[in-house]
Design an enzyme around this catalytic site. Sequence first.
Site, PDB file in Angstrom:
ATOM      1  N   TRP A 227       0.820  -1.219   0.000  1.00 41.97           N
ATOM      2  CA  TRP A 227       0.000   0.000   0.000  1.00 41.97           C
ATOM      3  C   TRP A 227       0.848   1.260   0.000  1.00 41.97           C
ATOM      4  O   TRP A 227       1.883   1.327   0.674  1.00 41.97           O
ATOM      5  CB  TRP A 227      -0.866  -0.017   1.258  1.00 41.97           C
ATOM      6  CG  TRP A 227      -1.519   1.283   1.572  1.00 41.97           C
ATOM      7  CD1 TRP A 227      -1.007   2.313   2.322  1.00 41.97           C
ATOM      8  CD2 TRP A 227      -2.810   1.717   1.153  1.00 41.97           C
ATOM      9  NE1 TRP A 227      -1.901   3.346   2.393  1.00 41.97           N
ATOM     10  CE2 TRP A 227      -3.020   3.007   1.685  1.00 41.97           C
ATOM     11  CE3 TRP A 227      -3.822   1.138   0.386  1.00 41.97           C
ATOM     12  CZ2 TRP A 227      -4.190   3.732   1.472  1.00 41.97           C
ATOM     13  CZ3 TRP A 227      -4.993   1.864   0.178  1.00 41.97           C
ATOM     14  CH2 TRP A 227      -5.166   3.145   0.716  1.00 41.97           C
ATOM     15  N   ASP A 230      -0.247   9.177   0.890  1.00 37.98           N
ATOM     16  CA  ASP A 230       0.334  10.508   0.622  1.00 37.98           C
ATOM     17  C   ASP A 230       1.808  10.497   0.210  1.00 37.98           C
ATOM     18  O   ASP A 230       2.622   9.818   0.837  1.00 37.98           O
ATOM     19  CB  ASP A 230       0.298  11.378   1.886  1.00 37.98           C
ATOM     20  CG  ASP A 230      -1.019  11.365   2.580  1.00 37.98           C
ATOM     21  OD1 ASP A 230      -1.969  10.775   2.069  1.00 37.98           O
ATOM     22  OD2 ASP A 230      -1.088  11.956   3.666  1.00 37.98           O
ATOM     23  N   GLN A 246       3.693   7.628   2.305  1.00 35.73           N
ATOM     24  CA  GLN A 246       3.003   6.836   3.318  1.00 35.73           C
ATOM     25  C   GLN A 246       2.897   5.410   2.798  1.00 35.73           C
ATOM     26  O   GLN A 246       2.377   5.170   1.698  1.00 35.73           O
ATOM     27  CB  GLN A 246       1.604   7.413   3.563  1.00 35.73           C
ATOM     28  CG  GLN A 246       1.606   8.716   4.322  1.00 35.73           C
ATOM     29  CD  GLN A 246       1.924   8.499   5.780  1.00 35.73           C
ATOM     30  OE1 GLN A 246       1.075   8.099   6.551  1.00 35.73           O
ATOM     31  NE2 GLN A 246       3.162   8.754   6.173  1.00 35.73           N
ATOM     32  N   PHE A 290       3.298   9.367  10.284  1.00 34.14           N
ATOM     33  CA  PHE A 290       2.349   9.957   9.345  1.00 34.14           C
ATOM     34  C   PHE A 290       3.075  10.979   8.462  1.00 34.14           C
ATOM     35  O   PHE A 290       4.285  11.154   8.538  1.00 34.14           O
ATOM     36  CB  PHE A 290       1.186  10.601  10.109  1.00 34.14           C
ATOM     37  CG  PHE A 290       0.058   9.644  10.416  1.00 34.14           C
ATOM     38  CD1 PHE A 290       0.229   8.274  10.406  1.00 34.14           C
ATOM     39  CD2 PHE A 290      -1.212  10.138  10.724  1.00 34.14           C
ATOM     40  CE1 PHE A 290      -0.818   7.400  10.692  1.00 34.14           C
ATOM     41  CE2 PHE A 290      -2.272   9.282  11.013  1.00 34.14           C
ATOM     42  CZ  PHE A 290      -2.079   7.918  10.995  1.00 34.14           C
ATOM     43  N   ARG A 358      -1.586  17.239  12.554  1.00 33.78           N
ATOM     44  CA  ARG A 358      -0.653  16.470  11.733  1.00 33.78           C
ATOM     45  C   ARG A 358      -0.157  17.152  10.461  1.00 33.78           C
ATOM     46  O   ARG A 358      -0.657  18.170  10.057  1.00 33.78           O
ATOM     47  CB  ARG A 358      -1.269  15.126  11.348  1.00 33.78           C
ATOM     48  CG  ARG A 358      -2.552  15.195  10.553  1.00 33.78           C
ATOM     49  CD  ARG A 358      -3.074  13.770  10.329  1.00 33.78           C
ATOM     50  NE  ARG A 358      -4.383  13.740   9.726  1.00 33.78           N
ATOM     51  CZ  ARG A 358      -5.515  13.783  10.406  1.00 33.78           C
ATOM     52  NH1 ARG A 358      -5.492  13.882  11.714  1.00 33.78           N
ATOM     53  NH2 ARG A 358      -6.683  13.737   9.771  1.00 33.78           N
ATOM     54  N   ASP A 359       0.830  16.472   9.859  1.00 31.40           N
ATOM     55  CA  ASP A 359       1.364  16.732   8.525  1.00 31.40           C
ATOM     56  C   ASP A 359       2.147  18.051   8.429  1.00 31.40           C
ATOM     57  O   ASP A 359       1.766  18.957   7.663  1.00 31.40           O
ATOM     58  CB  ASP A 359       0.232  16.701   7.467  1.00 31.40           C
ATOM     59  CG  ASP A 359      -0.678  15.494   7.615  1.00 31.40           C
ATOM     60  OD1 ASP A 359      -0.179  14.445   8.060  1.00 31.40           O
ATOM     61  OD2 ASP A 359      -1.875  15.607   7.301  1.00 31.40           O
ATOM     62  N   GLU A 408      -5.921  18.792   6.858  1.00 33.75           N
ATOM     63  CA  GLU A 408      -4.805  17.857   6.621  1.00 33.75           C
ATOM     64  C   GLU A 408      -3.840  18.359   5.536  1.00 33.75           C
ATOM     65  O   GLU A 408      -4.239  18.995   4.586  1.00 33.75           O
ATOM     66  CB  GLU A 408      -5.252  16.471   6.129  1.00 33.75           C
ATOM     67  CG  GLU A 408      -6.265  15.758   6.914  1.00 33.75           C
ATOM     68  CD  GLU A 408      -6.483  14.325   6.412  1.00 33.75           C
ATOM     69  OE1 GLU A 408      -6.560  13.446   7.270  1.00 33.75           O
ATOM     70  OE2 GLU A 408      -6.566  14.092   5.188  1.00 33.75           O
TER      71      GLU A 408
HETATM   72  C1  FRU Z   1      -4.003  12.120   4.446  1.00 34.91           C
HETATM   73  C2  FRU Z   1      -3.625  11.503   5.771  1.00 34.91           C
HETATM   74  C3  FRU Z   1      -2.710  12.413   6.529  1.00 34.91           C
HETATM   75  C4  FRU Z   1      -1.989  11.478   7.427  1.00 34.91           C
HETATM   76  C5  FRU Z   1      -1.825  10.279   6.550  1.00 34.91           C
HETATM   77  C6  FRU Z   1      -1.854   8.984   7.269  1.00 34.91           C
HETATM   78  O1  FRU Z   1      -4.293  11.188   3.477  1.00 34.91           O
HETATM   79  O2  FRU Z   1      -4.776  11.215   6.503  1.00 34.91           O
HETATM   80  O3  FRU Z   1      -3.378  13.447   7.191  1.00 34.91           O
HETATM   81  O4  FRU Z   1      -0.778  11.994   7.845  1.00 34.91           O
HETATM   82  O5  FRU Z   1      -2.861  10.313   5.613  1.00 34.91           O
HETATM   83  O6  FRU Z   1      -1.524   7.933   6.436  1.00 34.91           O
END
Ligand code: FRU
Length: 671
Positions: A227, A230, A246, A290, A358-359, A408
């Site tokens: 899989w 992001d 990710q 993440f 996050r992010d 996000e």
């Molecule tokens: C966006 C998200 C981010 C997070 C990540 C987790 O697609 O939800 O906000 O960091 O994916 O996999």
Amino acid sequence: MPTNLMNFVALVLIASAFSTVLAEEPLFPNADFETGTLAGWTVEGEAFKVQPTKGDNPAARNRETSNHQGEYWIGGYENYTGNEGKPGATRGDKFTGTLTSPEFTITKPYITFLIGGGNLPGQQGVKLLCAGKEIELASGVDSETMVKQSFDVSQYLGETVRLVIFDDAKGGWGHINVDAFTATDEAVPDVSKAFAFIDGISTTAYPDTGYDQPLRPQFHFSSRENWLNDPNGMVFDGEEYHLFFQHNPKGTSWGNMTWGHATSLDMVHWTQQSHALLPYRIDRRAGTIFSGTAIVDHNNCLGKQIGDTKTICAFFTFASKPKFYQAMAYSTDCGATWNYWNEGRAVVPNQGFDSGERDPKVFWHQESQKWVLVLWVQHNPGRVRFFTSENLTDWEFASDLMRDWAFECMDLVFLPMDGNPNDMKCVIYDASFDYEIGTFDGRTFHSETEPQKMSRGNFYAAQTFNNAPDKRIVQIGWMRGGPNSAQAYGLPFNQQMSFPCELSLRTTTKGPRLLCWPIKEVESLTTRTHVMENVVLAGNTNALSDIAGLDLVDLTVEFEPGTASQVAFDLPGVWVRYDAKDHVVTHSGINNEGELQEKYWTIDKLPPRDGVVQLRILVDRLSVEVFAFDGEVFGSHYINPKHGPATHSIHAIGGEAKIRRLELRELNSAW
Ligand code: FRU
């Protein structure tokens, strides 16, 4: 002495010698569950009904090892006692209850035991009942693997007490694992507080399995296996582009978030590398990695540079309970290996708005000579928080941007308006690519437009390369959704990235707008170019009739819809139609349930400009990307290639249309 007695004395001597070496003894009979029963313990509620469990069941279902002692232990999630069920079977998290020990006397200063399972202090764990008091000893660390912990009970020496294993939690990680309660003279070092990678995930990526499966994307990035979601840490290091992403290294669905890694010299040909950032545990908290961004530390602000090789710093979200925080890892060897700053502890602690803040996006702001970190911290009302730093590790609050559209994966880029370097603007956007154009003064974003919506379709969580060599701002998004290509087509991976696009700003009749256009490097894949000018499409005219065996396509076309009701582009695996009455583009595609949609995509109205419509269409094995009017509007979509048209053609329906200019480039695989 009779032999029996001699044997007994010998046994006692050996046993006591052992207990001095180990300095530990069972707290009470069956404190290690090795009877294979709960003899001596009192069960209340449902949580501990099917216990103890036998053997390493988590490992039997490919989870982390239990690290139990002997044969039997308490595994709150397990459904295997040795008699009933099968190794690896599970009961889930939903049950609650307690398991209470018999009374015993504290004879040594420490109680030492193994504990694992969820990290939910107060909701589940081990308690000591002592003189009417309840003293909570420990909870798990969100891992099935039990670790040894000691609890200082020296102040209760001689007291009569009981242990209670309790589980009030029903949700994720709502179970507790324990084993082997002993009385000890010394405490074990608290290894559960130390930095450690989560068992079962290493940097080892995949052998070069080939990208030759018939439905493997040929010029879009996909992971060799498993899989992805992001894009993360996109950065040019001076020689190579890095695309982190990710990644679930253990399966074709979301989970076990790790930063996968690929490198490229041109953003088109990618080589997958070993995984970069791995889930870890620190201070009794386990977490996954993440999304986030990476920068090149030009001025060695972090002070870690070795020789001439600039340090790369990756800022990411440590996704751990109860609250996420932002952490950093750095690489002194161009992304090959990583060090976790301060053992993966927070560089930006949770700000108290959302447990899932996050992010982080980090960039160098030339004018203020500071690093800036942009963080999504709140939903309803949407809040984006800006921080600044001089050393990349101490971050100061700068400002909050309140925007309900923001959710996000914030990104922020600087672009010249209409190509004018004296008119630099700032664009801020989120995961769904809603954006505003304005300026940024080093601390605060000042908007100059209403929020705009850029993309349609399976496009999400895009970001741009930091430190690009040529001032271009190139963006890649995650093509979210579609069917699970592992399940639907038997492919070894699931999900892919969009094709890299260059961003620019243009003044339009509606105001300033962002444009998104495939990077010119795609041309390096060209095998044949077909150019046509002034072709009238009438009756059965098919502009592609002379082209055989189309596969991967990059088509740019300018046409006058004329009297046609539709202009049709029948391409490999996908129909694209321009509807001349409604001024919309539709195409076949698949929705998130994997079903074919004949008219999947309707973008903003696209009336001809000076009588002409301009489209660019990229077709790969599993996707179509359509850009209109130099990329003022675009959509990235999954298609189901099995549902494509039998013959390839460009023709007019219900009247006459005219192609002003068409350039169709057939593309090669990038692999
Ligand atoms: C966006 C998200 C981010 C997070 C990540 C987790 O697609 O939800 O906000 O960091 O994916 O996999």
